[in-house]
Design a protein around this motif. Sequence first.
Motif, PDB file in Angstrom:
ATOM      1  N   LEU A 140      31.887   7.678  14.048  1.00  0.00           N
ATOM      2  CA  LEU A 140      32.654   8.396  12.919  1.00  0.00           C
ATOM      3  C   LEU A 140      32.882   9.924  13.048  1.00  0.00           C
ATOM      4  CD1 LEU A 140      33.729   7.745  10.030  1.00  0.00           C
ATOM      5  CD2 LEU A 140      31.555   8.366   9.233  1.00  0.00           C
ATOM      6  N   GLY A 141      31.679  10.507  13.497  1.00  0.00           N
ATOM      7  CA  GLY A 141      31.963  11.832  13.869  1.00  0.00           C
ATOM      8  C   GLY A 141      32.999  12.278  14.674  1.00  0.00           C
ATOM      9  N   ARG A 142      33.074  11.549  15.965  1.00  0.00           N
ATOM     10  CA  ARG A 142      34.126  11.846  16.868  1.00  0.00           C
ATOM     11  C   ARG A 142      35.514  11.555  16.389  1.00  0.00           C
ATOM     12  NH1 ARG A 142      31.985   8.726  20.492  1.00  0.00           N
ATOM     13  NH2 ARG A 142      33.144   6.735  20.279  1.00  0.00           N
ATOM     14  N   ARG A 143      35.807  10.533  15.420  1.00  0.00           N
ATOM     15  CA  ARG A 143      36.808  10.501  14.846  1.00  0.00           C
ATOM     16  C   ARG A 143      37.395  11.470  13.766  1.00  0.00           C
ATOM     17  NH1 ARG A 143      39.991   7.235  17.579  1.00  0.00           N
ATOM     18  NH2 ARG A 143      38.880   5.445  18.338  1.00  0.00           N
ATOM     19  N   VAL A 144      36.382  12.096  13.041  1.00  0.00           N
ATOM     20  CA  VAL A 144      36.597  13.116  12.236  1.00  0.00           C
ATOM     21  C   VAL A 144      37.027  14.383  12.956  1.00  0.00           C
ATOM     22  CG1 VAL A 144      35.436  14.633  10.540  1.00  0.00           C
ATOM     23  CG2 VAL A 144      35.086  12.409  10.324  1.00  0.00           C
ATOM     24  N   THR A 145      36.125  14.587  14.261  1.00  0.00           N
ATOM     25  CA  THR A 145      36.620  15.660  15.023  1.00  0.00           C
ATOM     26  C   THR A 145      37.993  15.933  15.689  1.00  0.00           C
ATOM     27  OG1 THR A 145      34.213  15.900  15.719  1.00  0.00           O
ATOM     28  CG2 THR A 145      35.894  17.087  17.116  1.00  0.00           C
ATOM     29  N   LEU A 146      38.064  14.483  15.998  1.00  0.00           N
ATOM     30  CA  LEU A 146      39.777  14.362  16.613  1.00  0.00           C
ATOM     31  C   LEU A 146      40.730  14.634  15.599  1.00  0.00           C
ATOM     32  CD1 LEU A 146      38.957  11.213  18.879  1.00  0.00           C
ATOM     33  CD2 LEU A 146      39.505  13.628  19.523  1.00  0.00           C
ATOM     34  N   ALA A 147      40.394  14.025  14.377  1.00  0.00           N
ATOM     35  CA  ALA A 147      41.219  14.279  13.330  1.00  0.00           C
ATOM     36  C   ALA A 147      41.503  15.570  12.889  1.00  0.00           C
ATOM     37  CB  ALA A 147      41.071  13.307  11.876  1.00  0.00           C
ATOM     38  N   ARG A 148      40.507  16.445  12.886  1.00  0.00           N
ATOM     39  CA  ARG A 148      40.463  17.957  12.511  1.00  0.00           C
ATOM     40  C   ARG A 148      41.356  18.556  13.650  1.00  0.00           C
ATOM     41  NH1 ARG A 148      34.962  20.485  13.314  1.00  0.00           N
ATOM     42  NH2 ARG A 148      35.804  20.512  15.479  1.00  0.00           N
ATOM     43  N   GLN A 149      40.991  18.073  15.048  1.00  0.00           N
ATOM     44  CA  GLN A 149      42.044  18.738  16.150  1.00  0.00           C
ATOM     45  C   GLN A 149      43.411  18.526  15.822  1.00  0.00           C
ATOM     46  OE1 GLN A 149      39.985  17.435  19.608  1.00  0.00           O
ATOM     47  NE2 GLN A 149      38.238  18.719  19.413  1.00  0.00           N
TER      48      GLN A 149
END
Length: 423
Positions: A376-385
Amino acid sequence: MSTTAQIRGRAGSGRRSLAEAVQRISSLPLGTHQSAVVRIGVSATYLLFLLRELPHRHELYGPDGPWRWDMARRLISNNDAFTVLMWSDSALWFETVYALTLVSAALLMAGWRTRATSVVFMAGVLSLQNRSIFMGDGGDNVIHLMAIYLMLTRCARVWSLDARRAARNAARHAQEGSRSRDVVGPVLWVVLGAVLLPGTLTGGLGGTWWLPSLLWALWLGNGAWWALNRYAPDRELRALLDVVANLAHNAALLVIMAEVCLIYATAGWYKIQGSRWQDGTALYYPLKLDYFTPWPELSGLLSSSALAVMVLTYATVIVQVAFPFTLFNRRVKNVLLVVMIGEHAGIALLLGLPFFSMAMIAADAVFLPTVFLVWLGRRVTLARQRLLPAAAGRLRLPGQRRADPDEEEAPRGGGGGGHTLVG
């Protein structure tokens, strides 16, 4: 092999297992992702609550409330509760405490100077809730407890500004051989000490012994940690304080888990004793109360189905009673955890109790699998990028290349954050 040799072998294996367990709980803070989610969820819940009640704060906790200041003072003199709102009855003091609580909730959610802001957050939560104890519900009780436990956890090891700052310092040290000097952390703790000392001397920390002892232990521990890192070259003493912090974190995380299990077990077994829960009609009655029907059409549609009411009533009892026992099976626990989170989401929607549901979901998050949280944290990071590519470029660590939004990166360790007590 003889029986004696087998017994000796089993005893040796047991001692090795015990030594490995002790080594693990003392050398590392466990559940760093789970504690981070609890931190974010609890602080976000109270932040949104304070913002929603901003126009009504004087009636809830301030000078215009039905529970007057002198009445609260008489009650607190009997129950020994802690609230800094009893230090003065001026409106300016109330506004200051409310504003500090709101700001500390935002800073704790972001993970900025988490150890210090968690102390301010705890003081604010207890101060407001103990000022008017009849204004709260079950969600407020959960926030009350979690605010105390979070002070003892290293909940900023991941997903925090503290973790980002620690990673940058580590990268700078690896490249340049020097570390940036921390000034903000010691200043914060000096200010906290300047408030803590007169509060202790004047008896303003409540009539119990544990809260002043806990606050002074945190303050002295942070001072000792800062002094050792600043002046003492002895790494063994620093390692000892690190072990103490890890043990406190792991113990607090275990208490949070036990608290959640106790909440559900108590609620479930009390429901079993009620006749409305036994005949499967308990859910019908709140759906007919105006106070618990933010969506009358939806509530009416659900209450019109006797089968749906009965199934949801029995399912609520079964899930709450069974949950503590499912911790022995990871797969069953994860399934039941999804059901419980869905149940709280339904309570927020159907009964109009969003903050109670948010508080319970934040507490339930302590049982979420680490693999899921990392994903989930990786997905949030990618979405923010993808949404903020310029900001992602500015926030990347020294020496770190810009990540391709379409690239699946391996999960990285959080590093830092709550690693130092000052942080």
